[in-house]
Design an enzyme around this catalytic site. Structure first.
Site, mmCIF file in Angstrom:
data_model
loop_
_atom_site.group_PDB
_atom_site.id
_atom_site.type_symbol
_atom_site.label_atom_id
_atom_site.label_comp_id
_atom_site.label_asym_id
_atom_site.label_seq_id
_atom_site.Cartn_x
_atom_site.Cartn_y
_atom_site.Cartn_z
ATOM 1 N N LEU A 1 0.817 -1.216 0.000
ATOM 2 C CA LEU A 1 0.000 0.000 0.000
ATOM 3 C C LEU A 1 0.847 1.261 0.000
ATOM 4 C CD1 LEU A 1 -2.631 -1.100 2.672
ATOM 5 C CD2 LEU A 1 -2.956 -1.019 0.198
ATOM 6 N N GLY B 1 6.386 4.083 4.741
ATOM 7 C CA GLY B 1 6.671 5.231 5.593
ATOM 8 C C GLY B 1 8.063 5.147 6.161
ATOM 9 N N GLY C 1 8.775 1.721 7.682
ATOM 10 C CA GLY C 1 8.737 0.517 6.878
ATOM 11 C C GLY C 1 7.507 0.449 5.992
ATOM 12 N N PRO C 2 7.416 -0.594 5.140
ATOM 13 C CA PRO C 2 6.296 -0.723 4.202
ATOM 14 C C PRO C 2 5.019 -1.204 4.876
ATOM 15 C CG PRO C 2 7.775 -2.592 3.987
ATOM 16 C CD PRO C 2 8.422 -1.655 4.967
ATOM 17 N N VAL C 3 3.893 -0.947 4.213
ATOM 18 C CA VAL C 3 2.580 -1.384 4.692
ATOM 19 C C VAL C 3 1.915 -2.197 3.585
ATOM 20 C CG1 VAL C 3 0.324 -0.660 5.538
ATOM 21 C CG2 VAL C 3 2.355 0.649 6.148
ATOM 22 N N LYS D 1 1.752 -3.362 8.953
ATOM 23 C CA LYS D 1 2.955 -2.518 8.933
ATOM 24 C C LYS D 1 4.138 -3.401 9.282
ATOM 25 C CE LYS D 1 3.880 0.820 12.023
ATOM 26 N NZ LYS D 1 3.919 2.162 12.662
ATOM 27 N N ASP E 1 3.689 13.282 15.902
ATOM 28 C CA ASP E 1 3.943 13.160 14.460
ATOM 29 C C ASP E 1 2.645 13.253 13.678
ATOM 30 O OD1 ASP E 1 5.626 12.951 12.277
ATOM 31 O OD2 ASP E 1 5.570 10.770 12.222
#
Length: 829
Positions: free
Chosen positions: A519, A522, A525-527, A541, A638
């Site tokens: 998807l 970030g 790491g990837p999602v 995640k 954040d």
């Protein structure tokens, strides 16, 4: 009189028919001209040459665009910086056989300069988008005296040579448009750079003004060193030519698709765009080039490597140390590294070379190239010159060939997870592991063997027990992971209060973490999207092993979000820890993240004001719950557009609690030595001094609200003369009574009541981004303001009013050097 009255309609009709006929031809000759209300169309109707006005500008330009595409897409402009003010443009061939563009009062605004004069000149628009000037009597129809492909603007077309013709000294380069309304040369340019006289290595460079901004690297026989993901694909093929006559890159399309490479004026990226006929839009192909932190030229300074997978991302090369250690401790790397020990450069104690793999090779400004040498000869060549610092193959395809050597400091090196290139860097003998003599080596090996035998014996003794224990643990985890995910796993970490999934279950759900299920990615790491056996859609995640979020942050996110229950906070279903793998399993959000909509020129039109206002209110309610209503007082730290996810009904949910902090009792403020978050959203007291509180979240919310209303990113500059960023622009417009000008253009069609709400949001946003925390409202007051139940006070000047304002009223030592910025953002969950 009656005769002339009868004749006039036929004359007018003849002129109209003549003009209509003229508009569909593909060429003009010396006796003809093309005026503002006519055009040339290529023989198969693919491209059109004519006059146009870009965006909202009223200026007229001569350009070429796709004829059959409904969205006018200009690929070339003649008079980029010399607009014609009225519809008086005229394109003709002059007495010397050159093409001339004239404006009002026949003033020449642009012309070609062919050195050879044609006997019978002809200007023709070809079906590949190339406008050419040739001699009609020349049997070779491709013998062009001038062509637009040799003078590109911001686009590389299929079949166009991008680079140098060394025989004529011609160089083809791109430069961005100054703005959507002005095609004049912008601040960014793109070219192949090399020095033929000094045998330097040609490479692709993006410049910002005169300074190097991003280096795509030299051609290594397979791809450009800085873009190893440029691979064979079904859409286009490509090649790089480097000989005594020419140095250029060229690509051609394999299939009947429409594609171009364009340099954008605002995003500073090179995009390979493909026209999607079914959607009627341009979409970027996977080889688009975006500039991230490690892509910024020389980000880590000399003799260092930038690698986005590591923390910190900058490292001195082996044998080097920080030039100023204190700066590196504070994560300020630009001054680079120096050698720990000097090179000997003598026959008595020879230097050696250490191989580094998977790199973008250094800047080739100070290099020497030989195309015939092999790698061993290249090594000897470098070793013979005390100034030579590194070497590698010129061409790494097949067995490798050619030689490139570097002199002086090694600059702008980047590490890649896959691909990249080997580089052999010179080291003093003192930095190389000492060579043992024969007797010492034999004794050394004997001791090592004896120790190894003893260790093996111990391991064999334990192996059976370890296998049995491991089998028991794996069986137990598998049972709990494949059962209903709502059952809690009674592990040692009872406080997490969430079900533990096993890796096999999650791997199956995500099709082994397939790229098709990805998807987004970030900073942590990837999602991936997944589906459990019962049909439950999930988002996973996968914490990067090199992520800045370590085990503590991971557990922190689990513990925090497990205890949070609110409709505007993302739900977590469970987690997985397997060796180095750390996974979080969330609810799947079908409409991706907020930044996917508000910062995209196509998608933002889907967010009408009522939806945006509902999103603003939802985020505010989620923050109010975190700050006041949850069991623990939580500061997110954040909050940004990419961390607000949208469900199927476009309801917002705050996500990513890896950086969040909790307060107990009446505590309202905390301090940290490690400032983490995202520039553009961080409150000044947090960025500079590490002080965070609920008011630092309020500041981030104010920035986010201004972004939602305007559709603009907070860190961009929107008034170059005054250096105003988004907060500065909003403040200036409000003072001038023009706050409505900040509202996203696609919202201006909404009713008056909606505009009042949007203006109120701008006002509230400015209250939230005031410099001092005490001046900012808390979230309960913000919600009352949004509902119209509270009178809005006059805001004080915002923080970060301009770029220079970032440093006002702060000690020169209080710079945000330790801030870990988020590099990329997750597009969906």
């Amino acid at each position: 009189m009656g005769f002339f009255s009868f004749l006039v309609p036929f004359v007018v009709l003849r002129l109209v028919l003549s003009r209509t006929t003229f508009a569909v031809v593909d060429s003009i000759r010396p006796s003809e001209s093309m005026r503002d209300n006519t055009s040339l169309v290529s023989i198969e109707g693919s491209f059109e040459l004519g006059f146009f006005s870009p965006g909202t500008s009223k200026n007229r330009y001569l350009g070429i665009w796709y004829k059959k595409i409904p969205v006018q897409t200009v690929i070339w402009v003649a008079n980029r910086c010399e607009p014609i003010n009225v519809s008086s443009g005229s394109l003709t061939i002059n007495s010397t056989g050159n093409l001339v563009l004239s404006g009002q009062n026949k003033k020449v605004v642009w012309s070609t300069s062919s050195l050879k004069q044609a006997r019978q000149p002809l200007v023709q628009l070809l079906d590949n988008g190339n406008l050419v000037l040739r001699d009609e009597k020349d049997e070779n129809t491709e013998n062009y005296l001038w062509e637009s492909f040799n003078d590109p603007t911001d686009t590389i077309m299929p079949g166009m040579k991008f680079g140098w013709d060394l025989r004529s000294g011609l160089t083809r380069r791109l430069s961005t448009w100054k703005s959507f309304n002005d095609p004049c040369n912008g601040n960014f340019s793109f070219r192949i750079e090399f020095d033929e006289r000094h045998h330097t290595y040609p490479e692709l460079i993006i410049r910002k003004g005169s300074a190097k901004f991003h280096r795509l690297g030299p051609w290594n026989g397979i791809s450009f060193s800085g873009i190893p993901y440029l691979m064979p694909n079904p859409v286009f093929d490509y090649r790089f030519v480097y000989n005594d006559d020419e140095v250029y890159y060229i690509y051609n399309l394999k299939n009947p698709v429409i594609s171009r490479v364009v340099m954008h004026q605002t995003t500073t990226v090179l995009d390979r765009m493909v026209w999607m006929e079914t959607k009627k839009i341009w979409e970027p192909f996977h080889t688009s080039i975006a500039v991230a932190v490690c892509d910024e030229y020389g980000y880590c300074g000399a003799n260092s490597k930038c690698d986005i997978r590591t923390n910190p991302i900058c490292h001195c090369l082996l044998g080097f140390e920080p030039k100023i250690k204190q700066n590196w401790n504070e994560m300020y790397w630009s001054e680079g590294c120096v050698r720990k020990s000097p090179l000997s450069c003598s026959d008595k104690e020879k230097d050696e070379f250490t191989r580094f793999s998977g790199l973008k090779v250094p800047d080739t400004q100070y290099t020497w190239v030989n195309k015939s040498m092999n790698l061993e000869e290249c090594r000897a060549k470098c070793l013979s010159n005390c100034s030579c610092m590194a070497y590698t193959n010129l061409d790494i395809s097949e067995k490798g060939s050619g030689c490139v050597v570097w002199f002086g400091d090694l600059f702008d090196i980047q590490g890649f997870q896959s691909g990249g290139q080997d580089l052999y860097i010179r080291m003093p003998a003192s930095e190389i592991a000492p060579k043992l003599n024969y007797e010492k080596a034999r004794t050394y090996l004997k001791v090592k063997v004896e120790r190894a035998v003893m260790i093996i014996a111990i391991l064999v003794g334990l192996a059976g027990g370890i296998i049995l224990v491991s089998f028991y643990i794996l069986t137990r985890r598998y049972f709990y992971g494949t059962s209903n995910f709502s059952k809690r796993y009674k592990s040692q970490d009872e406080e997490l209060e969430l079900p533990l999934f096993n890796l096999h279950t999650i791997s199956t759900a995500t099709n082994n973490f397939s790229e098709n299920n990805k998807l987004g990615e970030g900073g942590f790491g990837p999602v991936y999207k997944g589906m459990l056996e019962g049909g439950q859609e999930i988002a996973v995640k996968r914490l990067s092993m090199c992520s800045v979020q370590g085990a503590n942050e991971f557990k922190n996110e689990i513990k925090l979000i497990a205890k949070l229950q609110h409709r505007n906070l993302v739900k977590i279903f469970g987690y997985c820890i397997h060796r180095e793998e750390k996974l979080l399993i969330y609810e799947y959000m079908s409409n991706k993240s907020l930044d996917y909509f508000i910062f995209d020129e196509r998608q933002d039109k889907l967010l009408e004001w009522s939806t945006r206002f509902r999103i603003v209110c939802g985020i505010a309610k989620g923050l109010l719950y975190l700050h006041h209503d949850s069991r623990l007082r939580i500061v997110h730290r954040d909050l940004k557009a990419s961390n607000v996810l949208l469900d199927e009904h476009m309801n917002p949910k705050i996500s990513d609690f890896g950086l969040a902090r909790t307060f107990g009792g009446d505590q309202i403020e905390g301090n940290t030595n490690k400032v983490v978050g995202t520039y553009g959203y961080m409150a000044p007291e947090y960025a500079f001094n590490g002080l965070f509180s609920i008011k630092s979240d309020v500041f981030s919310f104010g920035i986010l609200m201004l972004e939602i209303v305007s559709g603009k990113k907070s860190r961009h500059i929107y008034d170059e003369n005054n250096g105003l960023n988004l907060t500065g622009l909003a403040w200036t417009l409000m003072k001038e009574g023009k706050a409505f000008e900040l509202i996203d253009d696609c919202l201006l069609r909404d009713p008056h009541e909606s505009m009042e709400e949007a203006l109120r949001c701008i006002h509230i946003g400015l209250l939230c981004v005031q410099r001092k925390p005490i001046d900012r409202p808390n979230m309960s007051s913000v919600i009352l303001m949004l509902s119209g139940e509270k009178v809005l006070p006059r805001p004080k000047p915002p923080a970060y009013f301009t770029n220079t304002d970032l440093w006002e009223d702060h000690s020169p030592y209080a710079t945000p050097l330790s801030c870990n910025t988020s590099i990329t953002t997750v597009e969906a969950r």
